[in-house]
Design an enzyme around this catalytic site. Sequence first.
Site, PDB file in Angstrom:
ATOM      1  CB  SER A 237      36.361  36.227  33.856  1.00  0.00           C
ATOM      2  OG  SER A 237      37.436  37.130  34.031  1.00  0.00           O
ATOM      3  CE  LYS A 238      32.646  36.039  40.966  1.00  0.00           C
ATOM      4  NZ  LYS A 238      32.986  35.084  42.011  1.00  0.00           N
TER       5      LYS A 238
END
Length: 468
Positions: A237-238
């Site tokens: 994820s980010k």
Amino acid sequence: MTIKTRFAPSPTGYLHVGGARTALFSWLYARKQGGEFILRIEDTDLERSTQASVDAIFDGMNWLGLAHDTGPFYQTQRFDRYQEIIQQLLDQGDAYHCTCSREELDQLREQQKANKEKPRYNGKCRSANISSEHEAVIRFKNPVGGEVIISDLVKGTITVANKELDDLIIARSDGTPTYNLTVVVDDMDMGVSHVIRGDDHINNTPRQINILKALQAPLPYYAHVPMILGSDGARLSKRHGAVSVMQYRDEGYLPDALLNYLVRLGWSHGDQEIFSIDEMIALFELKDVNVSASTFNPEKLLWLNHQYIMNSKPEHVAHHLQWHMDHQGIDCHNGPELVDIVKAQRERSKTLVEMAAASHYFYQEFEAYDEKAAKKNFKQGADDVLQHLMDEFSKLEQWDGEKLHQIVLDAVEVLALKLGKVAQPLRVAISGSGVSPAIDVTLALLGREKTLARMSRAIEFIKEKNKV
Ligand code: GLU
């Protein structure tokens, strides 16, 4: 059989690394089999889908060079068709209206949880024969007995008993179709032969197979690709850094390097690390896709990028470097060809952002000297060294790397100095910093006019700095 694969993103964000890898595998498989690659935008979630995300997906696919053969299709443009199929399922008795209220369903779920049962719809309205006039959802009548067998090309055979599956909602009370219905109709209508997608969809597959069977549609092959994890073992994820494909462009990666990285993320061919696109197409097999998740390793991607910067055709690298020069506000008309910059800088540049930033001085005047480099190399006497070099350079009829190099070597002799005492002041004078390609290459690329002007500027600077 015509091989048809599809990439079917929901436009609710940018194109991320996981999506891009799924797209790459589908694209490679279609290319390898001489088949067709379809792009389908699954935009039925009207609240979360945006045009900006659609554009971001196109940008990402274009930048990666994953061209589709058919589409893009938009699910929002196919509502009539979904309606037709929902009606067909109702007519043939494979679907029914359900008026169970939210409260009722919540209660059911709570009860099942308390009994440690899997929460699922109990089929209350299944034989209630509720007419369509009611404010109702429509459910698919899942077979009660038997099982669904998925022969997954990556995961192997997966068997799911129908009693594990409940009657899925295929249309909401406002009449809009749900994900599992739209995917089935599209895969059927578009003749998709191989559904290659993330394994987060694996629970949907038996349900989709049952609907396809009810429609008497041929079943596609399925290949569920495992997840990508961050270094901490959590789903990528980010917070693991860049995950948007376009952010990798912005950070100076070559699309080929990212593709090469992505193909190796969950697929291998012996211990080969570097694959040209043609090799990927020739060697890619779904059976070689890993069954378990793979871990994203940014250092390896950076290493690959450097390999691609060093070993790709300089013209190709220059094309992408141009984008970064423009992005960094550098007008490249007044200076060397970017191809020559690539040749001079590729060994020392791991990204194109670095390469671009380290090349500004070829095109425009730098503002100030790097402080440390000036302190170290612009000591008293350095002005005389530069003056000597400048006089010699000025005599050259042809501004030629080899001749320039010879002048520097001669100066070392004549002035009885170490090479560093001659080349380093010169380097700082013309580039503003202590780091540049080989001095003769730098001089040749910079050209006569800029070199001589910068040497004068440096001589003035040194005189001023060492004034007593
Ligand atoms: N639209 C789904 C997604 O973005 C993919 C559906 C599919 O591949 O079947 O996750």
